[in-house]
Write an enzyme that holds these catalytic residues in place. Structure first.
Site, mmCIF file in Angstrom:
data_model
loop_
_atom_site.group_PDB
_atom_site.id
_atom_site.type_symbol
_atom_site.label_atom_id
_atom_site.label_comp_id
_atom_site.label_asym_id
_atom_site.label_seq_id
_atom_site.Cartn_x
_atom_site.Cartn_y
_atom_site.Cartn_z
ATOM 1 N N HIS A 54 0.841 -1.204 0.000
ATOM 2 C CA HIS A 54 0.000 0.000 0.000
ATOM 3 C C HIS A 54 0.881 1.262 0.000
ATOM 4 O O HIS A 54 0.610 2.220 -0.732
ATOM 5 C CB HIS A 54 -0.893 0.049 1.245
ATOM 6 C CG HIS A 54 -1.899 -1.052 1.357
ATOM 7 N ND1 HIS A 54 -2.041 -1.827 2.483
ATOM 8 C CD2 HIS A 54 -2.837 -1.509 0.475
ATOM 9 C CE1 HIS A 54 -3.024 -2.703 2.303
ATOM 10 N NE2 HIS A 54 -3.518 -2.546 1.100
ATOM 11 N N LYS A 66 -17.727 -7.570 7.903
ATOM 12 C CA LYS A 66 -16.347 -8.084 7.903
ATOM 13 C C LYS A 66 -15.786 -8.093 9.313
ATOM 14 O O LYS A 66 -16.057 -7.189 10.109
ATOM 15 C CB LYS A 66 -15.449 -7.169 7.053
ATOM 16 C CG LYS A 66 -15.256 -7.622 5.620
ATOM 17 C CD LYS A 66 -14.060 -6.884 5.011
ATOM 18 C CE LYS A 66 -13.860 -7.221 3.551
ATOM 19 N NZ LYS A 66 -12.748 -6.448 2.966
ATOM 20 N N ARG A 117 -1.821 -6.178 -8.513
ATOM 21 C CA ARG A 117 -0.705 -7.099 -8.249
ATOM 22 C C ARG A 117 -0.600 -8.206 -9.268
ATOM 23 O O ARG A 117 0.477 -8.694 -9.557
ATOM 24 C CB ARG A 117 -0.893 -7.745 -6.861
ATOM 25 C CG ARG A 117 -0.610 -6.832 -5.716
ATOM 26 C CD ARG A 117 -1.113 -7.392 -4.423
ATOM 27 N NE ARG A 117 -2.577 -7.378 -4.387
ATOM 28 C CZ ARG A 117 -3.290 -7.604 -3.309
ATOM 29 N NH1 ARG A 117 -2.703 -7.909 -2.181
ATOM 30 N NH2 ARG A 117 -4.599 -7.555 -3.358
ATOM 31 N N SER A 162 -2.547 -7.848 2.852
ATOM 32 C CA SER A 162 -2.915 -7.725 4.269
ATOM 33 C C SER A 162 -3.307 -9.092 4.830
ATOM 34 O O SER A 162 -3.042 -9.389 5.994
ATOM 35 C CB SER A 162 -4.086 -6.751 4.434
ATOM 36 O OG SER A 162 -3.714 -5.461 4.066
#
Ligand code: ADP
Length: 151
Positions: free
Chosen positions: A17, A41, A90, A127
């Site tokens: 990030h 979440k 990515r 993450s």
């Protein structure tokens, strides 16, 4: 003034990030890191912790700020007057996922999504991998900025 938001969960912020943010501020006058809160979440770090990690990491950079929001990203952008969404890519899986979201956002608003390809040296970091390493007491510190601490 061109402002972009960089939306995500940042649970926690990683060096991947940080790379995107540092490169984003060469393109935009301001990058607003926007932590999306999703009540369904389960986060490892509280919203306050995630905000504190980011604030400390970018304390010397006035072009970077952090906010939290709930609801649709496009509605939040409209509310704060931002025209650009910054996202990192990515791999092909990120691309496919991001493509659908960017097309939808473009369909529903005038927002442009700007993608930056990750640097090779941080492209493997996520993450979720960091959280897994933390859970099993591994050396997560190589993957995150110094501000991220578990205790
Ligand atoms: P989300 O819950 O939206 O996936 P994340 O916090 O995981 O939120 O990611 C936010 C943004 O950061 C996404 O655009 C994601 O592709 C990007 N990102 C995540 N990890 C990396 C990395 N290692 N390098 C570059 N960009 C990354």
């Amino acid at each position: 003034m061109n402002k972009a938001i960089f939306p995500g969960s940042f649970d926690p912020i990683t060096l991947g990030h940080v790379d995107i943010i540092n490169r984003g501020i060469t393109l935009f006058d301001e990058v607003i890191i926007a932590i999306g809160e999703n009540s369904s979440k389960n986060y490892m770090f509280s919203l306050e912790e995630r905000i504190a990690f980011i604030k400390t990491t970018f304390k010397d950079n006035p072009k970077v700020s952090v906010v939290s929001y709930s609801g649709l990203t496009i509605d939040f952008c409209k509310a704060i007057g931002v025209e650009f969404i910054l996202r990192g890519l990515r791999n092909p899986a990120d691309f496919e996922f991001e493509k659908a979201i960017a097309h939808t956002n473009r369909h529903l608003s005038t927002l442009e999504t700007v993608f930056l390809l990750t640097s090779a040296k941080t492209s493997f970091i996520s993450s979720s991998i960091v959280r897994e390493i933390i859970r099993y007491d591994g050396d997560y510190k190589k993957l995150v900025p110094d501000a991220v601490r578990t205790k």
